[in-house]
Design a protein around this motif. Structure first.
Motif, mmCIF file in Angstrom:
data_model
loop_
_atom_site.group_PDB
_atom_site.id
_atom_site.type_symbol
_atom_site.label_atom_id
_atom_site.label_comp_id
_atom_site.label_asym_id
_atom_site.label_seq_id
_atom_site.Cartn_x
_atom_site.Cartn_y
_atom_site.Cartn_z
ATOM 1 N N LEU A 72 42.873 74.888 19.343
ATOM 2 C CA LEU A 72 43.608 75.687 18.365
ATOM 3 C C LEU A 72 43.783 74.893 17.094
ATOM 4 O O LEU A 72 43.914 75.474 16.000
ATOM 5 N N ALA A 73 43.940 73.620 17.061
ATOM 6 C CA ALA A 73 43.840 72.664 15.620
ATOM 7 C C ALA A 73 42.441 72.623 15.257
ATOM 8 O O ALA A 73 42.261 72.437 13.822
ATOM 9 N N GLY A 74 41.471 72.841 15.946
ATOM 10 C CA GLY A 74 40.059 72.768 15.396
ATOM 11 C C GLY A 74 39.710 71.030 15.358
ATOM 12 O O GLY A 74 38.747 70.816 14.758
ATOM 13 N N TYR A 75 40.293 70.430 16.192
ATOM 14 C CA TYR A 75 39.649 68.996 16.060
ATOM 15 C C TYR A 75 38.491 68.863 16.851
ATOM 16 O O TYR A 75 38.146 69.792 17.774
ATOM 17 N N PRO A 76 37.725 68.154 16.427
ATOM 18 C CA PRO A 76 36.302 67.934 17.094
ATOM 19 C C PRO A 76 36.609 67.320 18.296
ATOM 20 O O PRO A 76 37.313 66.043 18.475
ATOM 21 N N MET A 77 35.891 67.956 19.383
ATOM 22 C CA MET A 77 36.093 67.019 20.749
ATOM 23 C C MET A 77 35.776 65.737 20.922
ATOM 24 O O MET A 77 36.145 64.891 21.669
ATOM 25 N N HIS A 78 34.994 65.357 19.987
ATOM 26 C CA HIS A 78 34.377 63.962 20.267
ATOM 27 C C HIS A 78 34.809 63.173 19.190
ATOM 28 O O HIS A 78 34.465 61.873 19.019
ATOM 29 N N SER A 79 36.138 63.453 18.884
ATOM 30 C CA SER A 79 37.012 62.397 17.725
ATOM 31 C C SER A 79 37.465 61.155 18.816
ATOM 32 O O SER A 79 37.802 61.414 19.728
ATOM 33 N N ALA A 80 37.153 59.835 18.076
ATOM 34 C CA ALA A 80 37.672 58.854 18.939
ATOM 35 C C ALA A 80 38.739 58.899 19.493
ATOM 36 O O ALA A 80 39.100 58.479 20.683
ATOM 37 N N TRP A 81 39.814 59.404 18.667
ATOM 38 C CA TRP A 81 41.274 59.330 19.239
ATOM 39 C C TRP A 81 41.336 60.189 20.368
ATOM 40 O O TRP A 81 42.093 59.841 21.523
ATOM 41 N N ILE A 82 40.642 61.296 20.573
ATOM 42 C CA ILE A 82 40.450 62.201 21.583
ATOM 43 C C ILE A 82 40.013 61.772 22.875
ATOM 44 O O ILE A 82 40.540 61.798 24.009
ATOM 45 N N MET A 83 38.923 61.167 22.475
ATOM 46 C CA MET A 83 38.020 60.386 23.570
ATOM 47 C C MET A 83 38.882 59.260 24.267
ATOM 48 O O MET A 83 38.815 59.119 25.467
ATOM 49 N N TYR A 84 39.469 58.444 23.525
ATOM 50 C CA TYR A 84 40.236 57.443 24.189
ATOM 51 C C TYR A 84 41.554 57.782 24.851
ATOM 52 O O TYR A 84 41.809 57.260 25.862
ATOM 53 N N SER A 85 41.980 58.943 24.021
ATOM 54 C CA SER A 85 43.485 59.639 24.951
ATOM 55 C C SER A 85 42.797 60.210 26.325
ATOM 56 O O SER A 85 43.479 59.778 27.363
ATOM 57 N N ILE A 86 41.566 60.807 26.359
ATOM 58 C CA ILE A 86 41.030 61.198 27.619
ATOM 59 C C ILE A 86 40.858 60.307 28.444
ATOM 60 O O ILE A 86 41.206 60.221 29.591
ATOM 61 N N GLY A 87 40.284 59.230 28.104
ATOM 62 C CA GLY A 87 39.883 58.041 28.894
ATOM 63 C C GLY A 87 41.100 57.255 29.479
ATOM 64 O O GLY A 87 41.207 57.121 30.737
ATOM 65 N N LEU A 88 42.209 57.040 28.664
ATOM 66 C CA LEU A 88 43.299 56.464 29.007
ATOM 67 C C LEU A 88 44.199 57.556 29.917
ATOM 68 O O LEU A 88 44.582 56.819 31.054
ATOM 69 N N PHE A 89 44.081 58.732 29.649
ATOM 70 C CA PHE A 89 44.809 59.542 30.780
ATOM 71 C C PHE A 89 44.076 59.548 32.147
ATOM 72 O O PHE A 89 44.798 59.550 33.472
ATOM 73 N N VAL A 90 42.654 59.426 32.192
ATOM 74 C CA VAL A 90 42.089 59.460 33.314
ATOM 75 C C VAL A 90 42.219 58.083 34.319
ATOM 76 O O VAL A 90 42.567 58.227 35.290
ATOM 77 N N LEU A 91 42.588 57.075 33.334
ATOM 78 C CA LEU A 91 42.776 55.541 33.571
ATOM 79 C C LEU A 91 44.157 55.807 34.535
ATOM 80 O O LEU A 91 44.427 55.412 35.941
ATOM 81 N N ALA A 92 45.078 56.250 33.956
ATOM 82 C CA ALA A 92 46.492 56.644 34.457
ATOM 83 C C ALA A 92 46.313 57.352 35.699
ATOM 84 O O ALA A 92 47.281 57.085 36.821
#
Length: 154
Positions: A72-92
Motif C-alpha cells: 500500500l505504501a509503495g515501498y520497494p521490497m528490497h529496501s534494506a530496512w524491510i529486508m532486515y525486518s524480515i530477517g529479524l522476524f524470521v530469527l524471532a
C-alpha cells in the motif's frame, strides 16, 4: 483510510506479540525463581495458552499486515530496512517455535511434580535453560524490528 486501518492492525498485533512475549517471560521467570512448584505449574499452563492464543495469531498477522503495508505504501521490497525486518522476524520466529515446545514440556513436568508433591525434575531445568537461551535473541530481534518499523532507515 485502508492504509490507516491496516497500519493500526499491524501496530496492534505487534503490541500483542511483544506484550504477550515480555509478560509471559516475566511471569514464568519469576514463578520459576520462586521455586514454588504449584505456582510454576499454574503459570506455565497459562503461558502456553497465551502463547498459542496471542503470539501464534500475531505471528501470522504481523507478516500479513506488514507485506500489505509495504504494498500500500509503495515501498520497494528490497529496501534494506524491510529486508532486515524480515530477517529479524524470521530469527524471532525460529526461536519461538522451539520455545513453545519447551513451554509445553515445562508445563507438563511442573504439573506432574505439583500433582506428586515432588521437586521439579532435572529435565525441567534443562528445558528452562533452553527457554532462556532462545528467548534472549527473540527479544532483541523484536526490539530491532520495532526500531526498523519506526525509523525506516534508507
Amino acid at each position: 483510510m485502508e492504509y490507516v486501518i491496516v497500519k493500526w492492525l499491524h501496530i496492534l498485533s505487534s503490541t500483542f506479540l511483544f506484550g504477550t512475549g515480555i509478560g509471559s517471560a516475566w511471569y514464568l521467570l519469576f514463578a520459576v525463581i520462586s521455586r514454588n512448584v504449584a505456582a510454576i505449574a499454574v503459570v506455565t499452563r497459562i503461558v502456553v495458552i497465551a502463547d498459542w492464543l496471542f503470539t501464534g495469531t500475531t505471528m501470522i498477522a504481523q507478516p500479513a499486515t506488514g507485506f500489505y503495508l509495504i504494498h500500500l505504501a509503495g515501498y520497494p521490497m528490497h529496501s534494506a530496512w524491510i529486508m532486515y525486518s524480515i530477517g529479524l522476524f524470521v530469527l524471532a520466529a525460529l526461536c519461538w517455535f522451539p520455545v513453545v515446545w519447551l513451554q509445553m514440556r515445562l508445563r507438563d513436568l511442573s504439573a506432574a511434580a505439583a500433582s506428586a508433591g515432588t521437586p521439579l525434575p532435572p529435565a525441567f531445568w534443562r528445558y528452562f535453560k533452553g527457554w532462556i537461551i532462545l528467548g534472549i535473541p527473540a527479544f532483541f530481534a523484536f526490539l530491532g524490528v520495532f526500531y526498523l518499523m519506526v525509523a525506516k532507515p534508507m
